[in-house]
Design a protein around this motif. Structure first.
Motif, mmCIF file in Angstrom:
data_model
loop_
_atom_site.group_PDB
_atom_site.id
_atom_site.type_symbol
_atom_site.label_atom_id
_atom_site.label_comp_id
_atom_site.label_asym_id
_atom_site.label_seq_id
_atom_site.Cartn_x
_atom_site.Cartn_y
_atom_site.Cartn_z
ATOM 1 N N ALA A 23 0.822 -1.199 0.000
ATOM 2 C CA ALA A 23 0.000 0.000 0.000
ATOM 3 C C ALA A 23 0.858 1.252 0.000
ATOM 4 C CB ALA A 23 -0.932 0.004 1.215
ATOM 5 N N SER A 24 2.073 1.159 0.535
ATOM 6 C CA SER A 24 2.959 2.309 0.536
ATOM 7 C C SER A 24 3.360 2.714 -0.875
ATOM 8 C CB SER A 24 4.217 2.011 1.363
ATOM 9 O OG SER A 24 4.906 0.891 0.829
ATOM 10 N N ASP A 25 3.166 1.802 -1.856
ATOM 11 C CA ASP A 25 3.474 2.103 -3.248
ATOM 12 C C ASP A 25 2.255 2.603 -4.010
ATOM 13 O OD1 ASP A 25 6.105 1.350 -3.002
ATOM 14 O OD2 ASP A 25 5.703 -0.732 -3.522
ATOM 15 N N PHE A 26 1.154 2.851 -3.310
ATOM 16 C CA PHE A 26 -0.100 3.264 -3.952
ATOM 17 C C PHE A 26 0.124 4.461 -4.864
ATOM 18 C CE2 PHE A 26 -4.036 5.728 -4.033
ATOM 19 C CZ PHE A 26 -4.971 4.766 -4.353
ATOM 20 N N LYS A 27 0.821 5.473 -4.357
ATOM 21 C CA LYS A 27 1.021 6.712 -5.116
ATOM 22 C C LYS A 27 1.864 6.470 -6.359
ATOM 23 C CE LYS A 27 3.470 9.716 -3.001
ATOM 24 N NZ LYS A 27 3.844 10.712 -2.006
ATOM 25 N N GLU A 28 2.893 5.604 -6.243
ATOM 26 C CA GLU A 28 3.775 5.373 -7.371
ATOM 27 C C GLU A 28 3.115 4.495 -8.431
ATOM 28 O OE1 GLU A 28 4.689 5.183 -4.192
ATOM 29 O OE2 GLU A 28 5.938 6.983 -4.165
ATOM 30 N N ARG A 29 2.390 3.459 -8.028
ATOM 31 C CA ARG A 29 1.803 2.526 -8.984
ATOM 32 C C ARG A 29 0.516 3.068 -9.591
ATOM 33 N NH1 ARG A 29 4.138 -2.535 -8.881
ATOM 34 N NH2 ARG A 29 2.949 -2.772 -10.791
ATOM 35 N N ILE A 30 -0.286 3.779 -8.800
ATOM 36 C CA ILE A 30 -1.456 4.441 -9.349
ATOM 37 C C ILE A 30 -0.981 5.809 -9.820
ATOM 38 C CG2 ILE A 30 -3.791 5.251 -8.913
ATOM 39 C CD1 ILE A 30 -3.571 2.268 -8.688
ATOM 40 N N SER A 31 -0.643 5.912 -11.088
ATOM 41 C CA SER A 31 -0.061 7.141 -11.607
ATOM 42 C C SER A 31 -1.073 8.277 -11.605
ATOM 43 C CB SER A 31 0.443 6.919 -13.038
ATOM 44 O OG SER A 31 -0.655 6.734 -13.915
ATOM 45 N N GLU A 32 -0.580 9.504 -11.723
ATOM 46 C CA GLU A 32 -1.464 10.664 -11.762
ATOM 47 C C GLU A 32 -2.436 10.559 -12.923
ATOM 48 O OE1 GLU A 32 0.928 14.154 -11.771
ATOM 49 O OE2 GLU A 32 2.075 13.542 -10.014
ATOM 50 N N ASP A 33 -1.935 10.115 -14.083
ATOM 51 C CA ASP A 33 -2.783 10.009 -15.261
ATOM 52 C C ASP A 33 -3.862 8.954 -15.049
ATOM 53 O OD1 ASP A 33 -3.302 10.658 -18.126
ATOM 54 O OD2 ASP A 33 -2.801 8.550 -18.393
ATOM 55 N N PHE A 34 -3.466 7.800 -14.480
ATOM 56 C CA PHE A 34 -4.429 6.739 -14.201
ATOM 57 C C PHE A 34 -5.501 7.224 -13.229
ATOM 58 C CE2 PHE A 34 -6.043 3.315 -11.591
ATOM 59 C CZ PHE A 34 -6.342 2.321 -12.513
ATOM 60 N N PHE A 35 -5.073 7.875 -12.152
ATOM 61 C CA PHE A 35 -5.999 8.369 -11.134
ATOM 62 C C PHE A 35 -6.991 9.360 -11.737
ATOM 63 C CE2 PHE A 35 -7.254 11.352 -7.844
ATOM 64 C CZ PHE A 35 -7.601 10.532 -6.806
ATOM 65 N N LYS A 36 -6.479 10.266 -12.553
ATOM 66 C CA LYS A 36 -7.315 11.306 -13.169
ATOM 67 C C LYS A 36 -8.387 10.690 -14.057
ATOM 68 C CE LYS A 36 -6.766 15.584 -15.847
ATOM 69 N NZ LYS A 36 -5.770 16.446 -16.518
ATOM 70 N N LYS A 37 -8.017 9.617 -14.796
ATOM 71 C CA LYS A 37 -8.936 9.005 -15.752
ATOM 72 C C LYS A 37 -9.902 8.025 -15.100
ATOM 73 C CE LYS A 37 -5.868 9.263 -19.782
ATOM 74 N NZ LYS A 37 -5.068 8.484 -20.756
ATOM 75 N N ASN A 38 -9.526 7.438 -13.958
ATOM 76 C CA ASN A 38 -10.287 6.305 -13.429
ATOM 77 C C ASN A 38 -10.865 6.493 -12.035
ATOM 78 O OD1 ASN A 38 -9.740 4.066 -15.564
ATOM 79 N ND2 ASN A 38 -7.736 4.972 -15.171
ATOM 80 N N GLU A 39 -10.752 7.692 -11.465
ATOM 81 C CA GLU A 39 -11.278 7.911 -10.114
ATOM 82 C C GLU A 39 -12.748 7.524 -10.015
ATOM 83 O OE1 GLU A 39 -11.856 11.478 -6.813
ATOM 84 O OE2 GLU A 39 -11.037 11.947 -8.800
ATOM 85 N N TYR A 40 -13.520 7.782 -11.079
ATOM 86 C CA TYR A 40 -14.957 7.530 -11.028
ATOM 87 C C TYR A 40 -15.321 6.118 -11.467
ATOM 88 C CZ TYR A 40 -15.028 12.532 -10.371
ATOM 89 O OH TYR A 40 -14.799 13.804 -9.882
ATOM 90 N N ASN A 41 -14.320 5.273 -11.699
ATOM 91 C CA ASN A 41 -14.556 3.861 -12.003
ATOM 92 C C ASN A 41 -14.302 2.996 -10.777
ATOM 93 O OD1 ASN A 41 -14.763 4.920 -14.564
ATOM 94 N ND2 ASN A 41 -12.854 4.059 -15.318
ATOM 95 N N CYS A 42 -14.249 3.607 -9.626
ATOM 96 C CA CYS A 42 -13.791 2.930 -8.418
ATOM 97 C C CYS A 42 -14.948 2.649 -7.457
ATOM 98 C CB CYS A 42 -12.748 3.814 -7.742
ATOM 99 S SG CYS A 42 -11.943 3.056 -6.333
ATOM 100 N N ILE A 43 -14.931 1.460 -6.855
ATOM 101 C CA ILE A 43 -15.910 1.122 -5.821
ATOM 102 C C ILE A 43 -15.180 0.700 -4.560
ATOM 103 C CG2 ILE A 43 -17.602 0.342 -7.529
ATOM 104 C CD1 ILE A 43 -16.998 -2.548 -6.505
ATOM 105 N N ILE A 44 -15.920 0.716 -3.458
ATOM 106 C CA ILE A 44 -15.392 0.194 -2.204
ATOM 107 C C ILE A 44 -16.345 -0.881 -1.691
ATOM 108 C CG2 ILE A 44 -16.510 1.973 -0.777
ATOM 109 C CD1 ILE A 44 -13.941 1.874 0.975
ATOM 110 N N CYS A 45 -15.780 -2.003 -1.285
ATOM 111 C CA CYS A 45 -16.556 -3.090 -0.687
ATOM 112 C C CYS A 45 -16.278 -3.102 0.812
ATOM 113 C CB CYS A 45 -16.161 -4.435 -1.279
ATOM 114 S SG CYS A 45 -16.607 -4.647 -2.997
ATOM 115 N N GLY A 46 -17.320 -3.019 1.591
ATOM 116 C CA GLY A 46 -17.173 -3.026 3.039
ATOM 117 C C GLY A 46 -17.840 -4.227 3.676
#
Length: 232
Positions: A17-40
């Protein structure tokens, strides 16, 4: 020894999880933030491959993160689908039956995530996107993302979840920069204006971080373009 949470790219591969910022790139985050769900409400004994197989029926998964067991019962997972349509398929029913238990499924706002590391990395990525060279060239004009950010509640979420209710001063500093960029030339609520300007002023005196000082000064200048905005 307790393991850290992890993000899954596939059933067998894993990254910390400490690599979240590096592996989820800025471009990826910008394009896919609204494709994300959370399961609780996931059972403590949930296996990665079982949950991944269960969610595959809704669409193609790009990234998969499952919280490790922490001795406190139920867990949660964060999933990025390939498209928004696939995400919407997953959240049509707010609860799903998985491994003899009902789990909650909903749209994920990373700024509301209960994992502090994910939340902090998310606001940092937002800051880096907004401070990109292409966008900074227009730093004395109303920001191109302002209308969408206001409509979608992003400004409110950043202010409440990362600036007012911050988990670290690093998070609050990032939130102040994000707000400063998005709100430049805009008329602000009096309480928000006072608290934001006060904090940006405190950031100017961090002599050990020249880039932060420069960013804070930029934000104050942008906010001062609004009539009646006094920087003191």
């Amino acid at each position: 020894m307790m393991k850290q949470s992890r993000i899954e790219e596939d059933i067998t591969g894993e990254i910390e999880a400490s690599d979240f910022k590096e592996r989820i790139s800025e471009d990826f985050f910008k394009k896919n933030e609204y494709n994300c769900i959370i399961c609780g409400d996931l059972p403590a004994e949930t296996k990665i491959y079982e949950l991944r197989k269960f969610l595959d029926k809704f669409g193609q998964i790009q990234y998969f993160w499952l919280e490790d067991e922490n001795g406190e019962g139920n867990r949660q997972a964060l999933i990025f689908f390939q498209t928004q349509e696939e995400m919407e398929n997953a959240v049509k029913l707010q609860s799903q039956y998985f491994n003899s238990s009902f789990i909650s499924v909903g749209r994920s706002n990373l700024l509301e995530h209960t994992n502090t590391k994910v939340k902090n990395d998310s606001i940092t990525i937002m800051k880096n996107i907004l401070l990109s060279d292409e966008i900074r060239n227009q730093k004395r004009k109303p920001h191109q993302f302002y209308s969408d950010s206001k409509r979608d509640g992003v400004i409110f979420q950043v202010y409440q979840n990362c600036f007012i209710h911050f988990d670290s001063y690093e998070m609050k500093n990032c939130a102040a920069i994000v707000l400063g960029v998005l709100l430049r030339t805009q008329e602000l609520d009096q309480n928000m204006k006072q608290s934001l300007i006060y904090h940006l002023n405190t950031m100017i005196f961090d002599v050990n971080n020249a880039q932060q000082v420069a960013n804070a000064l930029d934000m104050l200048c942008g906010l001062a373009l609004q009539t009646g905005m006094i920087i003191s």
